[in-house]
Write a protein that holds these residues in place. Structure first.
Motif, PDB file in Angstrom:
ATOM      1  N   ASP A   3     -41.092  70.520  44.409  1.00  0.00           N
ATOM      2  CA  ASP A   3     -40.748  69.803  45.548  1.00  0.00           C
ATOM      3  C   ASP A   3     -42.154  69.800  46.429  1.00  0.00           C
ATOM      4  O   ASP A   3     -42.147  68.796  47.547  1.00  0.00           O
ATOM      5  N   ASP A   4     -43.023  70.417  45.921  1.00  0.00           N
ATOM      6  CA  ASP A   4     -44.496  70.096  46.612  1.00  0.00           C
ATOM      7  C   ASP A   4     -45.115  68.950  46.014  1.00  0.00           C
ATOM      8  O   ASP A   4     -46.281  69.214  45.509  1.00  0.00           O
ATOM      9  N   VAL A   5     -44.739  67.833  45.955  1.00  0.00           N
ATOM     10  CA  VAL A   5     -45.479  66.602  45.083  1.00  0.00           C
ATOM     11  C   VAL A   5     -45.340  65.548  45.826  1.00  0.00           C
ATOM     12  O   VAL A   5     -44.386  65.345  46.469  1.00  0.00           O
ATOM     13  N   LEU A   6     -46.248  64.824  45.679  1.00  0.00           N
ATOM     14  CA  LEU A   6     -46.440  63.349  46.357  1.00  0.00           C
ATOM     15  C   LEU A   6     -46.638  62.384  45.522  1.00  0.00           C
ATOM     16  O   LEU A   6     -47.579  62.561  44.652  1.00  0.00           O
ATOM     17  N   VAL A   7     -45.596  61.325  45.326  1.00  0.00           N
ATOM     18  CA  VAL A   7     -45.907  60.325  44.462  1.00  0.00           C
ATOM     19  C   VAL A   7     -46.749  59.200  45.106  1.00  0.00           C
ATOM     20  O   VAL A   7     -46.406  58.614  46.186  1.00  0.00           O
ATOM     21  N   VAL A   8     -47.766  58.696  44.471  1.00  0.00           N
ATOM     22  CA  VAL A   8     -48.650  57.959  45.263  1.00  0.00           C
ATOM     23  C   VAL A   8     -48.980  56.483  44.216  1.00  0.00           C
ATOM     24  O   VAL A   8     -49.288  56.768  43.112  1.00  0.00           O
ATOM     25  N   HIS A   9     -48.552  55.461  44.899  1.00  0.00           N
ATOM     26  CA  HIS A   9     -48.462  54.103  44.219  1.00  0.00           C
ATOM     27  C   HIS A   9     -49.982  53.548  44.686  1.00  0.00           C
ATOM     28  O   HIS A   9     -50.292  53.170  45.836  1.00  0.00           O
ATOM     29  N   GLY A  10     -51.035  53.641  43.851  1.00  0.00           N
ATOM     30  CA  GLY A  10     -52.188  53.438  44.144  1.00  0.00           C
ATOM     31  C   GLY A  10     -52.571  51.855  44.092  1.00  0.00           C
ATOM     32  O   GLY A  10     -51.802  50.995  43.757  1.00  0.00           O
ATOM     33  N   GLY A  11     -54.007  51.314  44.606  1.00  0.00           N
ATOM     34  CA  GLY A  11     -54.236  50.179  44.389  1.00  0.00           C
ATOM     35  C   GLY A  11     -53.905  49.358  45.696  1.00  0.00           C
ATOM     36  O   GLY A  11     -54.544  48.103  45.834  1.00  0.00           O
ATOM     37  N   THR A  12     -53.575  49.911  46.760  1.00  0.00           N
ATOM     38  CA  THR A  12     -53.560  49.176  48.050  1.00  0.00           C
ATOM     39  C   THR A  12     -54.768  49.701  48.958  1.00  0.00           C
ATOM     40  O   THR A  12     -54.856  50.865  49.278  1.00  0.00           O
ATOM     41  N   PRO A  13     -55.338  48.635  49.575  1.00  0.00           N
ATOM     42  CA  PRO A  13     -56.626  49.261  50.362  1.00  0.00           C
ATOM     43  C   PRO A  13     -55.923  50.024  51.562  1.00  0.00           C
ATOM     44  O   PRO A  13     -54.863  49.262  52.245  1.00  0.00           O
ATOM     45  N   LEU A  14     -56.305  50.955  52.066  1.00  0.00           N
ATOM     46  CA  LEU A  14     -55.783  51.384  53.384  1.00  0.00           C
ATOM     47  C   LEU A  14     -56.377  50.748  54.572  1.00  0.00           C
ATOM     48  O   LEU A  14     -57.382  50.313  54.600  1.00  0.00           O
ATOM     49  N   SER A  15     -55.569  50.461  55.492  1.00  0.00           N
ATOM     50  CA  SER A  15     -55.821  49.723  56.762  1.00  0.00           C
ATOM     51  C   SER A  15     -55.052  49.899  58.087  1.00  0.00           C
ATOM     52  O   SER A  15     -54.019  50.212  57.825  1.00  0.00           O
ATOM     53  N   GLY A  16     -56.124  50.390  58.998  1.00  0.00           N
ATOM     54  CA  GLY A  16     -55.126  50.658  60.169  1.00  0.00           C
ATOM     55  C   GLY A  16     -56.284  51.663  61.185  1.00  0.00           C
ATOM     56  O   GLY A  16     -57.313  51.853  60.875  1.00  0.00           O
ATOM     57  N   GLN A  17     -55.211  52.415  61.827  1.00  0.00           N
ATOM     58  CA  GLN A  17     -55.963  53.351  63.051  1.00  0.00           C
ATOM     59  C   GLN A  17     -55.088  54.577  63.129  1.00  0.00           C
ATOM     60  O   GLN A  17     -54.018  54.738  62.989  1.00  0.00           O
ATOM     61  N   ILE A  18     -56.022  55.805  62.607  1.00  0.00           N
ATOM     62  CA  ILE A  18     -55.540  56.936  62.924  1.00  0.00           C
ATOM     63  C   ILE A  18     -56.546  57.642  63.937  1.00  0.00           C
ATOM     64  O   ILE A  18     -57.387  57.371  64.183  1.00  0.00           O
ATOM     65  N   ARG A  19     -55.801  59.101  64.427  1.00  0.00           N
ATOM     66  CA  ARG A  19     -56.704  59.894  65.218  1.00  0.00           C
ATOM     67  C   ARG A  19     -56.787  61.217  64.720  1.00  0.00           C
ATOM     68  O   ARG A  19     -55.783  61.720  64.261  1.00  0.00           O
ATOM     69  N   VAL A  20     -58.135  61.641  65.075  1.00  0.00           N
ATOM     70  CA  VAL A  20     -58.244  63.207  64.905  1.00  0.00           C
ATOM     71  C   VAL A  20     -58.395  63.663  65.971  1.00  0.00           C
ATOM     72  O   VAL A  20     -58.723  63.589  67.139  1.00  0.00           O
ATOM     73  N   ARG A  21     -57.839  65.201  65.915  1.00  0.00           N
ATOM     74  CA  ARG A  21     -57.873  66.140  67.075  1.00  0.00           C
ATOM     75  C   ARG A  21     -58.964  67.015  66.894  1.00  0.00           C
ATOM     76  O   ARG A  21     -59.860  67.210  65.865  1.00  0.00           O
ATOM     77  N   GLY A  22     -58.679  68.233  67.669  1.00  0.00           N
ATOM     78  CA  GLY A  22     -59.846  69.264  67.583  1.00  0.00           C
ATOM     79  C   GLY A  22     -60.185  69.658  66.300  1.00  0.00           C
ATOM     80  O   GLY A  22     -59.268  69.766  65.329  1.00  0.00           O
ATOM     81  N   ALA A  23     -61.440  70.079  65.868  1.00  0.00           N
ATOM     82  CA  ALA A  23     -61.895  70.422  64.496  1.00  0.00           C
ATOM     83  C   ALA A  23     -61.083  71.964  64.163  1.00  0.00           C
ATOM     84  O   ALA A  23     -61.066  72.614  64.723  1.00  0.00           O
ATOM     85  N   LYS A  24     -60.475  71.569  62.924  1.00  0.00           N
ATOM     86  CA  LYS A  24     -60.219  72.945  62.278  1.00  0.00           C
ATOM     87  C   LYS A  24     -61.223  74.143  62.175  1.00  0.00           C
ATOM     88  O   LYS A  24     -60.835  75.229  62.681  1.00  0.00           O
TER      89      LYS A  24
END
Ligand SMILES: CC(=O)N[C@H]1[C@@H](OP(=O)(O)OP(=O)(O)OC[C@H]2O[C@@H](n3ccc(=O)[nH]c3=O)[C@H](O)[C@@H]2O)O[C@H](CO)[C@@H](O)[C@@H]1O
Ligand SMILES: C=C(OP(=O)(O)O)C(=O)O
Length: 451
Positions: A3-24
């Protein structure tokens, strides 16, 4: 694992905005520093990542009251009732993070004894803690390593000392700082690490009342004080996460704006990003004027079209190219024309993940020699620590198992850049250092799903 699996359909450029917070790599240490104060501390922009949970758990076990502040991501720490915890309780956190080693000095100051569980962290080399132990002993600690963990006492208190690190270790520098600030007398640390996260930790300790001088040539001098107060601090943003998304934008031929990313902490990465052929723009970072909503700044990264160029790089301590940037960037280098060379000089075994990339169609050869740069500590020790990446390679989907945090993110980038549907196992490991990475992937238009 299933259940610890991600199905990734590749081939699409990532596009948009995300935010990073305090450094790990700052937030977790800032949390440990709260133990040193005799008043509450307040930390903003704390990301929801596993390492933060582990440190919060350990602080709470030792009597620190941790509560949510008013802002999202704000935590308040009250160290008024610091107390001992049982080894069994502490050992619940064994193997989960590297941060527990930094509890040594603060707990010795507050309680006179400390118990440290086995450390976790990424498996990227042997990662010994000999510098930490040597330094603690010089401060006056008695360190006893047992099968259940490490016991420490300080029968005559902790006293300032002179110590020279054989290598500018980030963790050992932080160990010395967190111990020296309340030790009696002056501590002089030579060959100290000076990463931005360390400078930010020094800022926090200074806010608490510490006297710390950063001299030229990696020399740090700490004048011990009798007490420290609390602090209020907004941490530096996560420059590793920011670079990871930048690499993802490049590898998928996309465009990602990373809000919160700081140019000053990423200069070396930005130079390499541009040399490879990536484009970026530092967006407005001016603070908002009173009464206006202001505009949050960051860095916009994109693939400008055409071919990427091969580069030669070497990972190094700050201000060199960070080792934690290496794995995500290598995925983008598989798309560059020519032979790229990566010489990993910080960790002995941080190239194992390239096997998975090869399985996906990349052509990466790893070597024991120090390629393309100055000979490093690993050249004569038989470690495969240099890579030659031949590109551009057409990546195809595969089933992948994540070995560690940054390699995990690089597997994810490779799956996003590849044609077809990949299954990435062990993705929960990524939550150790990337806040809500699944939400961010969706926000960037990635086609990912839990089966
Ligand atoms: C939680 C955190 O902040 N982790 C970061 C921290 O790890 P960490 O603090 O563990 O890394 P160090 O800087 O200490 O390690 C650098 C090198 O020194 C060696 N060494 C270190 C200590 C010691 O006692 N003996 C010894 O030989 C290590 O094996 C490694 O080869 O800095 C690294 C280098 O920027 C980053 O990759 C990690 O993301
Ligand atoms: C190596 C890393 O972290 P840690 O020291 O926590 O294992 C990392 O963040 O890439």
């Amino acid at each position: 694992m299933t259940d610890d699996v991600l199905v990734v359909h590749g081939g699409t450029p990532l596009s948009g905005q995300i935010r990073v917070r305090g450094a790990k790599n700052l937030v977790s240490k800032a949390m440990v520093a709260t133990l040193l104060g005799d008043e509450p501390s307040r930390l903003f922009d704390v990301p929801r990542i596993r390492d933060v949970e582990v440190v919060r758990g350990l602080l709470e076990l030792h009597g620190v009251k941790v509560s949510d502040g008013v802002e999202d991501g704000e935590l308040v720490f009250d160290p008024a009732n610091v107390e001992s915890a049982s080894t069994d309780e502490i050992n619940v956190h064994a193997g989960s993070s590297r941060i527990p080693i930094l509890f040594c000095g603060p707990l010795l100051h507050r309680l006179g004894h400390a118990f440290i569980p086995d450390l976790g962290g990424c498996h990227i080399g042997p990662r010994p803690i000999d510098f930490h132990i040597q330094a603690l002993r010089q401060f006056g600690a008695v360190v006893d390593k047992t099968p259940e963990g490490m016991h420490l006492t300080a029968p005559t208190g902790l006293h300032g000392t002179k110590f020279e690190l054989p290598y500018p270790s980030v963790g050992a520098t932080e160990q010395v700082l967190l111990t020296a600030v309340l030790a009696e007398g002056v501590t002089e640390l030579r060959n100290a690490a000076v990463e931005p996260e360390i400078i930010d930790l020094i800022c926090i300790l200074q806010k608490m009342g510490a006297i710390i001088k950063v001299h030229t040539d990696r020399v740090i001098e700490v004048q011990g004080v009798a007490r420290l107060s609390g602090y209020t601090h907004r941490p530096i943003p996560d420059r590793i996460e920011a670079a990871s998304w930048a690499a993802a934008a490049l590898a998928t031929r996309g465009r990602v704006e990373v809000l919160g990313a700081e140019q000053a902490d990423m200069m070396t990465f930005l130079n390499v990003f541009r040399s490879v052929g990536g484009a970026y723009e530092v967006t407005d970072t001016r603070p908002p004027r009173v009464g206006s909503p202001g505009q949050e700044g960051g860095i916009r990264f994109w693939h400008p079209g055409g071919e990427l160029r091969a580069v030669a790089l070497e990972t190094d301590v700050h201000p060199g190219f960070m080792t934690d940037w290496q794995q995500p960037l290598v995925v983008a280098l598989t798309q560059a024309r020519g032979l790229s060379i990566v010489h990993e000089t910080v960790y002995e075994q941080r190239l194992g993940y390239t096997e998975a990339l090869n399985k996906m169609g990349a052509t990466i050869q790893v070597y024991r020699d120090c390629l393309g740069g100055t000979p490093c500590r690993f050249g004569r020790r038989n470690f495969k620590h240099s890579a030659v990446i031949a590109g551009p390679a057409k990546l195809h989907a595969a089933d992948l198992v994540i070995p560690d945090l940054r390699a995990g993110f690089s597997h994810l980038i490779a799956a996003l850049a590849a044609e077809g549907t990949s299954r990435v196992y062990g993705v929960d490991l990524i939550n150790r250092g990337y806040e809500d990475f699944e939400g961010k992937l969706s926000a960037l238009g990635a086609h990912v799903e839990r089966p």
